[in-house]
Design a protein around this motif. Sequence first.
Motif, PDB file in Angstrom:
ATOM      1  N   PHE A  33      12.893   9.086 -13.105  1.00  0.00           N
ATOM      2  CA  PHE A  33      14.135   9.696 -12.698  1.00  0.00           C
ATOM      3  C   PHE A  33      13.923  11.159 -12.319  1.00  0.00           C
ATOM      4  CE2 PHE A  33      18.298  11.595 -13.557  1.00  0.00           C
ATOM      5  CZ  PHE A  33      19.010  10.877 -12.621  1.00  0.00           C
ATOM      6  N   LEU A  34      13.096  11.821 -13.068  1.00  0.00           N
ATOM      7  CA  LEU A  34      12.796  13.202 -12.724  1.00  0.00           C
ATOM      8  C   LEU A  34      12.221  13.279 -11.321  1.00  0.00           C
ATOM      9  CD1 LEU A  34      11.352  14.502 -16.076  1.00  0.00           C
ATOM     10  CD2 LEU A  34      13.502  15.125 -15.008  1.00  0.00           C
ATOM     11  N   ASN A  35      11.452  12.278 -10.975  1.00  0.00           N
ATOM     12  CA  ASN A  35      10.903  12.224  -9.626  1.00  0.00           C
ATOM     13  C   ASN A  35      12.015  12.177  -8.597  1.00  0.00           C
ATOM     14  OD1 ASN A  35      10.485  10.505  -7.242  1.00  0.00           O
ATOM     15  ND2 ASN A  35      10.576   8.841  -8.720  1.00  0.00           N
ATOM     16  N   LEU A  36      13.001  11.346  -8.850  1.00  0.00           N
ATOM     17  CA  LEU A  36      14.118  11.269  -7.909  1.00  0.00           C
ATOM     18  C   LEU A  36      14.792  12.623  -7.775  1.00  0.00           C
ATOM     19  CD1 LEU A  36      16.194   9.620  -6.217  1.00  0.00           C
ATOM     20  CD2 LEU A  36      17.519   9.435  -8.318  1.00  0.00           C
ATOM     21  N   LEU A  37      15.031  13.249  -8.906  1.00  0.00           N
ATOM     22  CA  LEU A  37      15.684  14.552  -8.866  1.00  0.00           C
ATOM     23  C   LEU A  37      14.814  15.581  -8.155  1.00  0.00           C
ATOM     24  CD1 LEU A  37      17.378  14.857 -12.358  1.00  0.00           C
ATOM     25  CD2 LEU A  37      18.343  14.139 -10.188  1.00  0.00           C
ATOM     26  N   ALA A  38      13.502  15.475  -8.368  1.00  0.00           N
ATOM     27  CA  ALA A  38      12.604  16.415  -7.704  1.00  0.00           C
ATOM     28  C   ALA A  38      12.703  16.281  -6.187  1.00  0.00           C
ATOM     29  CB  ALA A  38      11.166  16.185  -8.165  1.00  0.00           C
TER      30      ALA A  38
END
Lengths: 216, 216
Positions: free
Chosen positions: B173-178
């Motif tokens: 999910f952090l990847n998506l936000l990144a």
Amino acid sequence: MSERKARPDDQVDSRTRIILAAEILFAREGIDGVSLRRIAAVAGQKNHHAVQYHFGTRDGLVQAIFDYRMEQMDERRLTMFAEAERDGRIGDPRIIVEVILLPQIALIDRFGDHSYANFLCQYLLRNSDAEFGRFGGNLPPGLQRALTMLRQRLDFLSDSAAQRRLITVCFMFLNLLAVYTRDLESGRASEDFDEALEDTIRQIVAALFLPVRQEG
Amino acid sequence: MSERKARPDDQVDSRTRIILAAEILFAREGIDGVSLRRIAAVAGQKNHHAVQYHFGTRDGLVQAIFDYRMEQMDERRLTMFAEAERDGRIGDPRIIVEVILLPQIALIDRFGDHSYANFLCQYLLRNSDAEFGRFGGNLPPGLQRALTMLRQRLDFLSDSAAQRRLITVCFMFLNLLAVYTRDLESGRASEDFDEALEDTIRQIVAALFLPVRQEG
DNA sequence: TCAACTTTAAGCCACTTGGCTTAGATATGC
DNA sequence: GCATATCTAAGCCAAGTGGCTTAAAGTTGA
């Protein structure tokens, strides 16, 4: 936190010693959390000027670490491709995932240290604009080939969607390394690493090649 | 990099202003890359002592940011659970994923800023030992409930394997936000965010609940 | 041998850092 | 009103920072 094991082998030249020492220190205390003086000292230099001499600035050192590991990993990637072609596995989608990810494991195994994952996380956070999204261009050949193959496999996705899924893979894998690192540092091997690696790769393959939702 | 938009609203008290300013600055330049003086200045303080007064030390400030967002998100999580129960969706495995992840999106939408993802990445890297792996205990009730439900769903996994899969979700999910952050910063919305969110959630559900390999 | 080059050492510098003390301002409770 | 507690401002300090200059040591090739 002691300097335990931070001092790298004395066999290599001082430039490499600085790279290895900085990687570990950056991983432990943050890229901006360590002074160039300390890096030089841990690397066995008596003077912090050595860092400036070899790398110019802190960011130069950071980039040098990244490039150093990138080059090491690409050798392995090319070997893996050759082996896959020989064994007739080159069509297997999983090969792409393995080629991208496993060399990082090999790095850990070969050098007995697991700071690279943490460093890489920080590096990507710092240079997301520069590194993320370059599906092509300015990449070492092994990684470039893997990404090209991946793009072909994901031809049912748009460029941006495929790119996003690639980054997903990177982060999922970093997560595995983070857990691995944690277990190693704390002394408890909570889970068989090979088992965890297998499960993670299966998760990654499932997520990466997930078909788009069918209409209706 | 200018101070553009780093100065938060003047309506809130100075303690909160420092938290908001620090979150943005930490995200942009690293948790150790900003001096307490600058944080105070950006928050409208004339003196850097304000940071020490409210938070003691840099790590205290870091923790305060984390707790501040954690609390905000948990309100939303409890609401989501209530809605899911009302709508009879409480049995849907996807609900667990949404409850864990979507409040972070809500944070972004509500406050118009997307520094939290980057900050959270750094926070987790710093505090992996402390934060990772606490499946139970010392967590706000909404998140705690989500994790308990998740554990039950993953009863075919060992504790460590389930934990690892949870962390996988966080990182994915952090990847998506990144990526979202990157697109926003660069001005180009390369992909419809709702579409990307939907695709990512489907990937996460697929990976998180992936059955273990069958023998033979 | 010796000159050209690369690498390390030593030390100086202006500047920034976080911690600290003290005093003043502002809010709060009675 | 007024005392108490909370918060902000101003400024000092020793320690540490990265950049820099200069000199010495080591290495290389002819």
